[in-house]
Design a protein around this motif. Sequence first.
Motif, PDB file in Angstrom:
ATOM      1  N   MET A   1       0.850  -1.191   0.000  1.00  7.77           N
ATOM      2  CA  MET A   1       0.000   0.000   0.000  1.00  7.77           C
ATOM      3  C   MET A   1       0.884   1.238   0.000  1.00  7.77           C
ATOM      4  O   MET A   1       0.768   2.142   0.822  1.00  7.77           O
TER       5      MET A   1
ATOM      6  N   VAL B   1      -4.521   4.264  -3.412  1.00  2.68           N
ATOM      7  CA  VAL B   1      -5.691   3.435  -3.688  1.00  2.68           C
ATOM      8  C   VAL B   1      -5.524   2.793  -5.061  1.00  2.68           C
ATOM      9  O   VAL B   1      -5.775   1.606  -5.253  1.00  2.68           O
TER      10      VAL B   1
ATOM     11  N   GLY C   1      -5.881  -1.247  -3.240  1.00  2.89           N
ATOM     12  CA  GLY C   1      -6.639  -0.374  -2.346  1.00  2.89           C
ATOM     13  C   GLY C   1      -8.061  -0.141  -2.778  1.00  2.89           C
ATOM     14  O   GLY C   1      -8.888   0.350  -1.986  1.00  2.89           O
TER      15      GLY C   1
ATOM     16  N   ASN D   1     -12.069   0.850  -0.846  1.00  5.35           N
ATOM     17  CA  ASN D   1     -12.352   2.265  -1.085  1.00  5.35           C
ATOM     18  C   ASN D   1     -13.447   2.411  -2.140  1.00  5.35           C
ATOM     19  O   ASN D   1     -13.179   2.304  -3.335  1.00  5.35           O
TER      20      ASN D   1
END
Length: 414
Positions: free
Chosen positions: A246, A251, A348, A352
């Motif tokens: 990450m 994201v 991600g 999200n």
Amino acid sequence: MSLIVQKFGGTSVGTVERIQAVARRIVSATQAGHSIVAVVSAMGKSTDVLVDMAKQITDMPGPREMDMLLTTGEQVSIALLTMALQAIGQDAVSMTGWQAGITTEDVHMKARIDHIDESPIRQALQEGKVVIVAGFQGVSPSGQITTLGRGGSDTTAVALAAALQADMCEIYTDVDGVYTADPRLVPSARKLTSVSHDEMLELATLGAGVLHPRAVECAKQHRVHLTVRSSFNEEEGTIIKEEPDMEQGLVVSGIAHDKNVAKITVADLPTKVDAMAKLFAILAKEHINVDIIVQSAYEANTMNVSFSVSGDEVKRTLDVLLAHRETLQFGYAVAEEHLAKVSIVGAGMITNPGVAAQMFNCLADTGVEMKMVSTSEIKVSCVIPMAQMEEAVRSLHASFELDAKEAAVVHGVC
């Protein structure tokens, strides 16, 4: 002593001077105590030159003879690199794919590796030699020369690393690693220090040219320690590993594009339970890879089915459909060419919401027409007009805040 498989792409061996530089890099690794197996692509754009020559002779060259022709490019590279190593005092031996024990399925131009008898390579390593293997090629059980498809040298390298249980597989290319977008198209693209197997597989499948999808798939399956780095400097590359870091809270990890896409529409297909199954079974039997699929109702008893294929497969796909028109009972089939696919990829995205909406809004604001859409947990892809591809990629890269402050360095092919 560790065993390292190194793969050098066409740009890395594009000239005699670059071949000599690769030889010095290999010798440096051996002097550090490593055993080296190097997998080499054809020089520069020599494969493209061979393809163009074949097409000057015939519009539809036979796949067997194309494999016979194209494998010569890698044989030039391995011979020259071996000579370069021997010239600076390093004992080395070159091997074609079949001499290296690579057996593939009996399919031309896009064969898959079935088995590797690594004993010839191990014997040469025991004799203290560097082994230089031709990428992209093998031999079928019937003795036919086969190729693994464009970019298949990556697959050769990873498969050899798995078979030899190498400590590391290094993919050397003309960029410093895996970037958030193709730095040739987006100079502000950022290099990723690491990326997960799943993200890399999506990026590679969706058009990121830095790694072949099958190579990533093989690395994941066999837990090969894989890294991508430049053959033109000593910079650290990008590590491909099981779990993402990450990185910097991204994201979306990257934007991929494929500029060789076509849309095929099969119209007035009967709305029978097995209609779709029959259609795609026929295409699969002919080894036609289908990507995005969209079904739409037309009338009560018929439907339209659209799907995307490689732009190189348009004529063959239409020919296959026409040959099976009576069996499938559709009305007509039509192709729309000069399309591209742009995709956002990121682990991600799973946690999200709203990422797809942001992508669609960005493309709408840029005036990009979306013709087909496909999604998964970690990617969203859109088929768009080719003419709008570059603007779409740059807009998406900026929208997801992937731009770097400094331009990426890319080494072109001489």
